[in-house]
Structure formats: C-alpha cells, structure tokens
Design a protein around this motif. Structure first.
Motif, PDB file in Angstrom:
ATOM      1  N   ARG A 292      11.387  -3.350 -12.506  1.00 45.86           N
ATOM      2  CA  ARG A 292      12.434  -1.736 -11.613  1.00 45.86           C
ATOM      3  C   ARG A 292      11.266  -1.356 -10.845  1.00 45.86           C
ATOM      4  NH1 ARG A 292      13.493  -3.303 -17.074  1.00 45.86           N
ATOM      5  NH2 ARG A 292      15.956  -3.034 -17.823  1.00 45.86           N
ATOM      6  N   GLU A 293      10.205  -0.961 -10.981  1.00 44.94           N
ATOM      7  CA  GLU A 293       9.322  -0.078 -10.076  1.00 44.94           C
ATOM      8  C   GLU A 293       9.692  -1.823  -7.899  1.00 44.94           C
ATOM      9  OE1 GLU A 293       7.763   2.651  -7.996  1.00 44.94           O
ATOM     10  OE2 GLU A 293       7.616   2.347 -10.656  1.00 44.94           O
ATOM     11  N   ALA A 294       9.472  -2.877  -9.373  1.00 44.61           N
ATOM     12  CA  ALA A 294       9.421  -3.858  -7.671  1.00 44.61           C
ATOM     13  C   ALA A 294      11.122  -3.481  -6.327  1.00 44.61           C
ATOM     14  CB  ALA A 294       9.362  -5.276  -7.759  1.00 44.61           C
ATOM     15  N   LEU A 295      12.091  -3.042  -7.122  1.00 49.30           N
ATOM     16  CA  LEU A 295      13.127  -2.354  -6.295  1.00 49.30           C
ATOM     17  C   LEU A 295      13.010  -1.695  -5.974  1.00 49.30           C
ATOM     18  CD1 LEU A 295      16.012  -3.539  -6.032  1.00 49.30           C
ATOM     19  CD2 LEU A 295      16.828  -2.699  -8.461  1.00 49.30           C
ATOM     20  N   ARG A 296      12.443  -0.467  -6.492  1.00 52.48           N
ATOM     21  CA  ARG A 296      12.112   0.783  -6.137  1.00 52.48           C
ATOM     22  C   ARG A 296      11.180   0.656  -4.988  1.00 52.48           C
ATOM     23  NH1 ARG A 296      10.477   5.847  -9.598  1.00 52.48           N
ATOM     24  NH2 ARG A 296      10.334   7.507  -8.338  1.00 52.48           N
ATOM     25  N   ALA A 297       9.959   0.058  -5.343  1.00 57.01           N
ATOM     26  CA  ALA A 297       9.007   0.076  -4.074  1.00 57.01           C
ATOM     27  C   ALA A 297       9.882  -0.322  -2.787  1.00 57.01           C
ATOM     28  CB  ALA A 297       7.825  -0.443  -4.341  1.00 57.01           C
ATOM     29  N   THR A 298      11.228  -1.210  -2.632  1.00 59.99           N
ATOM     30  CA  THR A 298      11.512  -2.364  -2.186  1.00 59.99           C
ATOM     31  C   THR A 298      12.193  -1.586  -1.257  1.00 59.99           C
ATOM     32  OG1 THR A 298      11.961  -4.314  -2.402  1.00 59.99           O
ATOM     33  CG2 THR A 298      12.745  -4.044  -1.437  1.00 59.99           C
ATOM     34  N   ALA A 299      12.962  -0.271  -2.469  1.00 59.57           N
ATOM     35  CA  ALA A 299      13.592   0.693  -1.230  1.00 59.57           C
ATOM     36  C   ALA A 299      13.354   1.654  -0.649  1.00 59.57           C
ATOM     37  CB  ALA A 299      14.611   1.721  -2.388  1.00 59.57           C
TER      38      ALA A 299
END
Length: 316
Positions: A9-16
């Motif tokens: 979930r943090e990876a998706l957030r960081a991508t955004a």
C-alpha cells in the motif's frame, strides 16, 4: 494495533506522490484556475492503475480495496490535484464506471458539481437512485466558487440518462466512499499547508531570528500537527472498516471526515496567521491549498452533519 500502510500500500502511495510531484506542481494547479487542468497527471495516475484500484481484475482493474486507495487520494490532496479523483476512483469505479473522468452531485448540497466543465460522465442523483449522463446530455452553467480550479457548474439533465442503480444501499455505499475520499484529500491538504508554513517560518526573520523560533509560532504549528495526527489514523481505520464491511463503517467514515476537516481548518488558520500578509495574496501558493480545503470541508457533508451521524450511532 497497527495504524499504518503495509509495504504494498505504501508503494502505491509513493508512486502517486512521485508522479504528482513531477506532473502536478503548484504551477499546474494555479494554471487550472483559468483553464481546464493539464491532463498529464491524470493520465499518469490512470497508467499507474490508481483510477482502477477498486475495479475487479476480471474487468481490467486491480481488484483491491479502499485501504490501497486512501493513501493515493491523500497524496492527491497534498498536491491539490485539480481532477475528480474521489468521484472517479472511489465513487464511480466500483459501480462499473471505469475508464472515464467522472463527476457526481452525490457530495453536493445543491446542483453545483465540481469538474463539470470538462468531465466526460456525470453520475447524478434521481428519484430512484443514480443515473448516468454523457456530457452532451446535461446543461452546464459555470459558477464562480472559492476554488476556481475545481471548475464547478450547475448541472441539470436534458435527457433521460441511464439508470446505474436504484438500490438505496448501493447509493449509500457510494456516498460513504465519497466522504472517505474527501477526508483523505483534506488530510493531504493539511500536511501540505503545514509543510509550507514550517518552511516559511524557518526562512522568515524578525528581530534577527527565524520567526519559527518564537514560542507563539511554535504553538500554532504544534496545534496543527496534533490535529493532523488525530485525523490520520481515523482516515486509515475508516478505509479499513469500509473494506471489511464492518458494522461501524458509517460512523468511522463520519469520524474521519469530521477530524480531517477540523485538522484542515486548524492548519489553515495557523498557516495564514504564520505567513502574515503574504499568505493573503493570490500570488502565494498557500491559497491554492487553503481554498481547496475550504471547498472540501463543505463537500460530502459538513461538520454538523457528520457530528450528528456519530452522535446518533452511539445513541446521543
């Protein structure tokens, strides 16, 4: 108990966050006040799968839940993204409306709809549920609002439209997802306003010292930080409660919105106070985030609405 995002979930957030830092800087938000928003950030989010997080894999989406999306929406708030991410990804996508820019009047107390001047699809309330309209099936009357980057307009159907759902429970769930998304956006806006203010108070000198070293300024910023820290776990838990279909999901969503808008109000006041006269000018970036927070605080139910829902849920 864990109040945070795991690695996926943090990876998706960081991508955004990385995409928006590059493609939606303050200059892009400022430009959206006078013309339709640059689609670069919106396309990048779509390419990254952010708009289809809640779409089943069988329909070409990621097949995930609200806990994966809430961090992305918070980052959109942090960037003041001038596109309808909450309406498109949280409200419309789970209803089978994916792949287009969607706006809705579900969160409005009137017929004034955000992103109305450029949206491709309109999801509007009707007597028997929610109906879908294409852009050429509605009348659009642009209106001036506190945040011109939202491109609000009065919208009225001029065609029968297509029934999306007449199930009251489905409509209610769509509303709750919209409230959740707005709470996440407000949380992101609060983070950004606090960051701007901390940076400014470190640079601005008075009496030979940075104004951030003065006790009164520290108190303003500390109070804002406390409000943000109270709101953050509430937003995460609301996403979890919705994803799991918990009995307290509605109450949790209202708590998250109430706390997030309180955080935004407190942080906005502190930011304006600490910036002084320059904070009142439209030339300063603060107003881009401050005015967005004012608009979102009054969208998808205000403070009294959500306080009443929480009170009713616990028998007060």
């Amino acid at each position: 108990m864990r109040f945070g995002l795991d690695d996926d979930r943090e990876a998706l957030r960081a991508t955004a966050r990385n995409l928006l830092a590059e493609l939606c800087p303050p200059a892009a938000v400022r430009s959206a006040w006078t013309q339709p928003p640059d689609p670069a950030a919106w396309r990048a989010l779509a390419d990254a799968g952010a708009l289809a997080v809640l779409v089943p894999e069988s329909e070409g989406g990621l097949g995930l839940d609200e806990t994966y999306l809430v961090g992305v929406v918070e980052e959109a708030g942090r960037a003041a993204l001038p596109h309808p991410l909450t309406a498109t990804a949280l409200v419309a996508a789970p209803l089978g409306l994916a792949g287009e820019t969607v706006t809705t009047d579900l969160g409005a107390s009137s017929a004034i709809v955000p992103a109305a001047t450029y949206a491709e699809v309109f999801l509007l309330r009707s007597d028997n549920g929610l109906r879908l309209y294409r852009a050429d099936e509605v009348r659009i009357e642009p209106v001036q609002t506190v945040d011109a980057s939202r491109h609000c307009a009065r919208v009225s159907p001029r065609a029968p439209g297509e029934l999306v759902t007449d199930d009251a429970a489905v409509v209610e769930a769509a509303f709750e997802r919209g409230v959740l998304g707005t709470a996440a956006e407000l949380l992101g806006l609060s983070h950004r306003m606090l960051e701007l203010t901390v940076d400014y108070t470190a640079q601005r000198h008075q009496f030979g010292k940075p104004i951030g070293s003065f006790q009164a300024v520290k108190h303003h910023l500390a109070n804002a930080r406390i409000q943000i820290e109270f709101a953050a776990p509430a937003v995460l838990y609301a996403a979890y409660a919705m994803a799991q279909g918990l009995a307290d999901a509605v109450r949790s969503v209202s708590q998250a919105k109430w706390l997030a808008q309180n955080a935004a109000a407190c942080t906005g006041r502190a930011a304006l106070q600490c910036h002084g006269a320059i904070g009142y000018t439209t030339e300063h970036d603060l107003h881009l985030y401050l005015k967005r927070s004012w608009a979102l605080t009054r969208s998808w139910g205000g403070a009294d609405f959500h306080a009443d829902r929480v009170a009713a849920s616990i028998g007060l």
